[in-house]
Design a protein around this motif. Sequence first.
Motif, PDB file in Angstrom:
ATOM      1  N   ILE A 152       1.075  -1.162   0.215  1.00 27.59           N
ATOM      2  CA  ILE A 152       0.045  -0.033  -0.315  1.00 27.59           C
ATOM      3  C   ILE A 152       1.051   1.614   0.246  1.00 27.59           C
ATOM      4  CG2 ILE A 152      -1.906   1.577   1.154  1.00 27.59           C
ATOM      5  CD1 ILE A 152      -2.410  -1.307   2.760  1.00 27.59           C
ATOM      6  N   SER A 153       0.692   2.061  -1.216  1.00 28.76           N
ATOM      7  CA  SER A 153       1.555   3.089  -1.518  1.00 28.76           C
ATOM      8  C   SER A 153       0.594   5.051  -0.643  1.00 28.76           C
ATOM      9  CB  SER A 153       1.470   3.314  -2.665  1.00 28.76           C
ATOM     10  OG  SER A 153       2.868   2.330  -2.612  1.00 28.76           O
ATOM     11  N   HIS A 154       1.100   5.382   0.343  1.00 30.08           N
ATOM     12  CA  HIS A 154       0.045   6.376   0.862  1.00 30.08           C
ATOM     13  C   HIS A 154       1.175   7.655   1.668  1.00 30.08           C
ATOM     14  CE1 HIS A 154       1.386   4.762   4.934  1.00 30.08           C
ATOM     15  NE2 HIS A 154       1.835   3.186   4.074  1.00 30.08           N
ATOM     16  N   VAL A 160      -3.430   6.581   9.339  1.00 28.95           N
ATOM     17  CA  VAL A 160      -3.465   5.998   7.421  1.00 28.95           C
ATOM     18  C   VAL A 160      -3.394   4.635   8.379  1.00 28.95           C
ATOM     19  CG1 VAL A 160      -2.413   5.412   6.509  1.00 28.95           C
ATOM     20  CG2 VAL A 160      -2.447   7.712   6.907  1.00 28.95           C
ATOM     21  N   LEU A 161      -2.185   3.914   8.894  1.00 27.61           N
ATOM     22  CA  LEU A 161      -1.927   2.708   9.816  1.00 27.61           C
ATOM     23  C   LEU A 161      -2.728   2.443  10.332  1.00 27.61           C
ATOM     24  CD1 LEU A 161       0.442   1.039   9.220  1.00 27.61           C
ATOM     25  CD2 LEU A 161       1.332   2.070  11.029  1.00 27.61           C
ATOM     26  N   ALA A 162      -3.822   3.011  10.761  1.00 26.14           N
ATOM     27  CA  ALA A 162      -4.838   2.488  12.344  1.00 26.14           C
ATOM     28  C   ALA A 162      -5.589   2.524  11.364  1.00 26.14           C
ATOM     29  CB  ALA A 162      -4.941   3.920  12.753  1.00 26.14           C
ATOM     30  N   ALA A 189       4.855   7.173   1.911  1.00 25.45           N
ATOM     31  CA  ALA A 189       5.639   5.648   2.790  1.00 25.45           C
ATOM     32  C   ALA A 189       4.589   4.600   2.043  1.00 25.45           C
ATOM     33  CB  ALA A 189       4.692   6.092   3.720  1.00 25.45           C
ATOM     34  N   MET A 190       5.005   3.246   2.605  1.00 24.84           N
ATOM     35  CA  MET A 190       4.176   2.143   2.039  1.00 24.84           C
ATOM     36  C   MET A 190       4.377   0.430   3.309  1.00 24.84           C
ATOM     37  SD  MET A 190       6.118  -0.181  -0.777  1.00 24.84           S
ATOM     38  CE  MET A 190       5.348   0.032  -1.993  1.00 24.84           C
ATOM     39  N   PRO A 211      -8.215   7.446   3.291  1.00 25.06           N
ATOM     40  CA  PRO A 211      -8.389   8.779   2.740  1.00 25.06           C
ATOM     41  C   PRO A 211      -6.206   8.461   2.895  1.00 25.06           C
ATOM     42  CG  PRO A 211      -9.638   9.137   4.393  1.00 25.06           C
ATOM     43  CD  PRO A 211      -9.224   7.260   4.204  1.00 25.06           C
ATOM     44  N   HIS A 212      -5.538   9.206   2.174  1.00 26.57           N
ATOM     45  CA  HIS A 212      -4.151   9.146   2.099  1.00 26.57           C
ATOM     46  C   HIS A 212      -3.416   7.907   1.306  1.00 26.57           C
ATOM     47  CE1 HIS A 212      -4.767  12.447   4.559  1.00 26.57           C
ATOM     48  NE2 HIS A 212      -5.381  12.203   5.287  1.00 26.57           N
ATOM     49  N   VAL A 213      -4.455   7.477   0.927  1.00 21.59           N
ATOM     50  CA  VAL A 213      -3.800   6.392  -0.129  1.00 21.59           C
ATOM     51  C   VAL A 213      -3.802   6.176  -0.740  1.00 21.59           C
ATOM     52  CG1 VAL A 213      -4.485   3.652  -0.750  1.00 21.59           C
ATOM     53  CG2 VAL A 213      -4.783   4.161   1.210  1.00 21.59           C
ATOM     54  N   GLU A 214      -2.825   5.626  -2.034  1.00 22.20           N
ATOM     55  CA  GLU A 214      -3.011   6.423  -3.697  1.00 22.20           C
ATOM     56  C   GLU A 214      -2.149   4.830  -4.381  1.00 22.20           C
ATOM     57  OE1 GLU A 214       1.246   8.320  -3.071  1.00 22.20           O
ATOM     58  OE2 GLU A 214       0.128  10.273  -2.061  1.00 22.20           O
ATOM     59  N   LYS A 215      -2.101   3.673  -3.945  1.00 23.77           N
ATOM     60  CA  LYS A 215      -2.098   2.714  -4.794  1.00 23.77           C
ATOM     61  C   LYS A 215      -1.580   1.078  -4.237  1.00 23.77           C
ATOM     62  CE  LYS A 215       0.189   0.547  -8.888  1.00 23.77           C
ATOM     63  NZ  LYS A 215       0.350  -0.276  -8.243  1.00 23.77           N
ATOM     64  N   VAL A 216      -2.568   0.249  -3.951  1.00 26.86           N
ATOM     65  CA  VAL A 216      -2.331  -1.323  -3.266  1.00 26.86           C
ATOM     66  C   VAL A 216      -2.452  -1.263  -4.527  1.00 26.86           C
ATOM     67  CG1 VAL A 216      -3.723  -2.337  -2.193  1.00 26.86           C
ATOM     68  CG2 VAL A 216      -4.147   0.270  -2.228  1.00 26.86           C
ATOM     69  N   SER A 217      -1.541  -2.561  -3.993  1.00 25.80           N
ATOM     70  CA  SER A 217      -0.727  -3.799  -4.519  1.00 25.80           C
ATOM     71  C   SER A 217      -1.181  -5.574  -4.337  1.00 25.80           C
ATOM     72  CB  SER A 217       0.220  -3.534  -5.532  1.00 25.80           C
ATOM     73  OG  SER A 217       0.109  -2.152  -6.415  1.00 25.80           O
ATOM     74  N   VAL A 218      -1.466  -6.747  -4.837  1.00 28.78           N
ATOM     75  CA  VAL A 218      -1.498  -7.788  -4.138  1.00 28.78           C
ATOM     76  C   VAL A 218      -0.211  -8.070  -4.978  1.00 28.78           C
ATOM     77  CG1 VAL A 218      -2.214  -9.734  -3.881  1.00 28.78           C
ATOM     78  CG2 VAL A 218      -4.001  -7.873  -3.862  1.00 28.78           C
ATOM     79  N   ILE A 219       0.777  -9.162  -4.433  1.00 29.21           N
ATOM     80  CA  ILE A 219       1.655  -9.775  -4.967  1.00 29.21           C
ATOM     81  C   ILE A 219       1.265 -11.365  -4.584  1.00 29.21           C
ATOM     82  CG2 ILE A 219       4.245  -9.992  -4.392  1.00 29.21           C
ATOM     83  CD1 ILE A 219       4.627  -7.094  -4.199  1.00 29.21           C
ATOM     84  N   ASP A 220       1.301 -11.963  -4.842  1.00 32.58           N
ATOM     85  CA  ASP A 220       0.880 -13.176  -4.425  1.00 32.58           C
ATOM     86  C   ASP A 220       1.614 -14.248  -5.319  1.00 32.58           C
ATOM     87  OD1 ASP A 220       0.056 -15.413  -3.510  1.00 32.58           O
ATOM     88  OD2 ASP A 220      -1.819 -15.168  -3.769  1.00 32.58           O
TER      89      ASP A 220
END
Length: 222
Positions: A152-154, A160-162, A189-190, A211-220
């Motif tokens: 999660i890029s943010h 944000v972490l909470a 941050a990531m 809020p404040h999250v820019e990109k979410v990726s899944v690595i599997d």
Amino acid sequence: MRFKHVFSIIGPVMVGPSSSHTAGAVRIGRVARQLLGRQPEEAEITLYGSFAETYSGHGTDLALVGGLLDFDADDERIPEAFAEAERLGLRFILKPGSAGTMPHPNFAKITARAGGLEVSVQGASIGGGNIEIYSLNGFDTGCSGYYPTIAISHEDRVGVLASITGTVSRSGLNIGFMKLSRKERSGAAMTVVESDRRPDEELLEALRQLPHVEKVSVIDVT
């Protein structure tokens, strides 16, 4: 070095010849592909240590490119990965890196680009087809490859972490490991979350809407 199960020791089902130089390399390539979220249009692959010395003979070059095409370690197309890359429009450069101390002898850096996006991955093949990712997009964070991972890029902001942990918890997903890395105070941050199962699309969309999250990726690459 962390071994989670018997296959970490006896090695994976794979296209050879080497679990560390082939299967692990495939998985490093797949991490870059999945962090980008689409097939790369171009990639720069830099090899270090044993990877740089033996990559052609052991097929590490084919394995890394195959990983960028999201081939699994037992994919029979790996020996033809260069031809597949050309057919699918992936341009790539392979080169040895400068001598120096890296976290592991089998180490690679990958920068991949597509559609105006760019990602970078630094990782090592640590034996038996297992990997350790040391850096994602320049952040001092990574993953083991043993578990599905959410990257999660943010922005680095209060709460944000909470909000991330709360959203993951409400989905019923158990967090096995989590690490936050930031480049500067209140900057980019990531957060990386390793979980017991692959997150579903509903959770991923909920994370993207925070809020404040820019990109979410899944690595599997399990």
